[in-house]
Design a protein around this motif. Structure first.
Motif, mmCIF file in Angstrom:
data_model
loop_
_atom_site.group_PDB
_atom_site.id
_atom_site.type_symbol
_atom_site.label_atom_id
_atom_site.label_comp_id
_atom_site.label_asym_id
_atom_site.label_seq_id
_atom_site.Cartn_x
_atom_site.Cartn_y
_atom_site.Cartn_z
ATOM 1 N N UNK A 134 -4.679 -1.861 5.830
ATOM 2 C CA UNK A 134 -3.739 -1.744 4.715
ATOM 3 C C UNK A 134 -4.467 -1.420 3.418
ATOM 4 N N UNK A 135 -5.564 -2.113 3.138
ATOM 5 C CA UNK A 135 -6.277 -1.887 1.891
ATOM 6 C C UNK A 135 -6.946 -0.519 1.864
ATOM 7 N N UNK A 136 -7.473 -0.070 2.976
ATOM 8 C CA UNK A 136 -8.123 1.243 2.986
ATOM 9 C C UNK A 136 -7.098 2.366 2.836
ATOM 10 N N UNK A 137 -5.933 2.199 3.440
ATOM 11 C CA UNK A 137 -4.891 3.222 3.273
ATOM 12 C C UNK A 137 -4.346 3.215 1.851
ATOM 13 N N UNK A 138 -4.201 2.038 1.270
ATOM 14 C CA UNK A 138 -3.736 1.955 -0.115
ATOM 15 C C UNK A 138 -4.749 2.577 -1.071
#
Length: 126
Positions: free
Chosen positions: A54-58
């Motif tokens: 989630x954090x890498x995609x965000x």
């Protein structure tokens, strides 16, 4: 046009701040080894492996928004409505005539030549 530039600049700043925050929240690759031995990461909000995805995609989305805003600001600043067209295609070509005083025919005063050097060890006389 100025309103759009201000709006895009605000979106760019928000994307940059969000991207900085997301990068600081993420943990490094070395922290995954500690999670596999039961460091308590499985009880996090996104699960054991869900937060990294989630954090890498965000972060990728924020980076894309940031780069799009940067490109649109560059395009808008280069094609500002109401600016007089110039014959030069670059900043250096437009600034060259203004920064070259010798081209306008102005004479540069000559620096007087130093007095003839005397032989070493002698006292110059006037």
């Amino acid at each position: 046009m100025q309103v759009w530039m201000n709006l895009v600049l605000v979106v760019q700043l928000l994307a940059a701040i969000a991207m900085i925050g997301l990068v600081l929240v993420q943990h490094g690759k070395g922290a995954d080894m500690g999670a596999s031995f039961g460091s308590g990461a499985s009880g996090s909000l996104f699960g054991a492996t869900g937060s990294a995805n989630f954090l890498s995609r965000s972060t990728a989305v924020c980076a894309a928004v940031f780069f799009l805003c940067t490109l649109s600001l560059a395009y808008m600043s280069n094609s500002v409505a109401g600016r007089a067209p110039t014959e030069g295609s670059s900043i250096l070509e437009r600034a060259a005539p203004a920064s070259a005083p010798a081209a306008s025919g102005a004479m540069i005063p000559a620096v007087p030549a130093p007095a003839a050097a005397s032989a070493p060890g002698t006292i110059p006389t006037k």
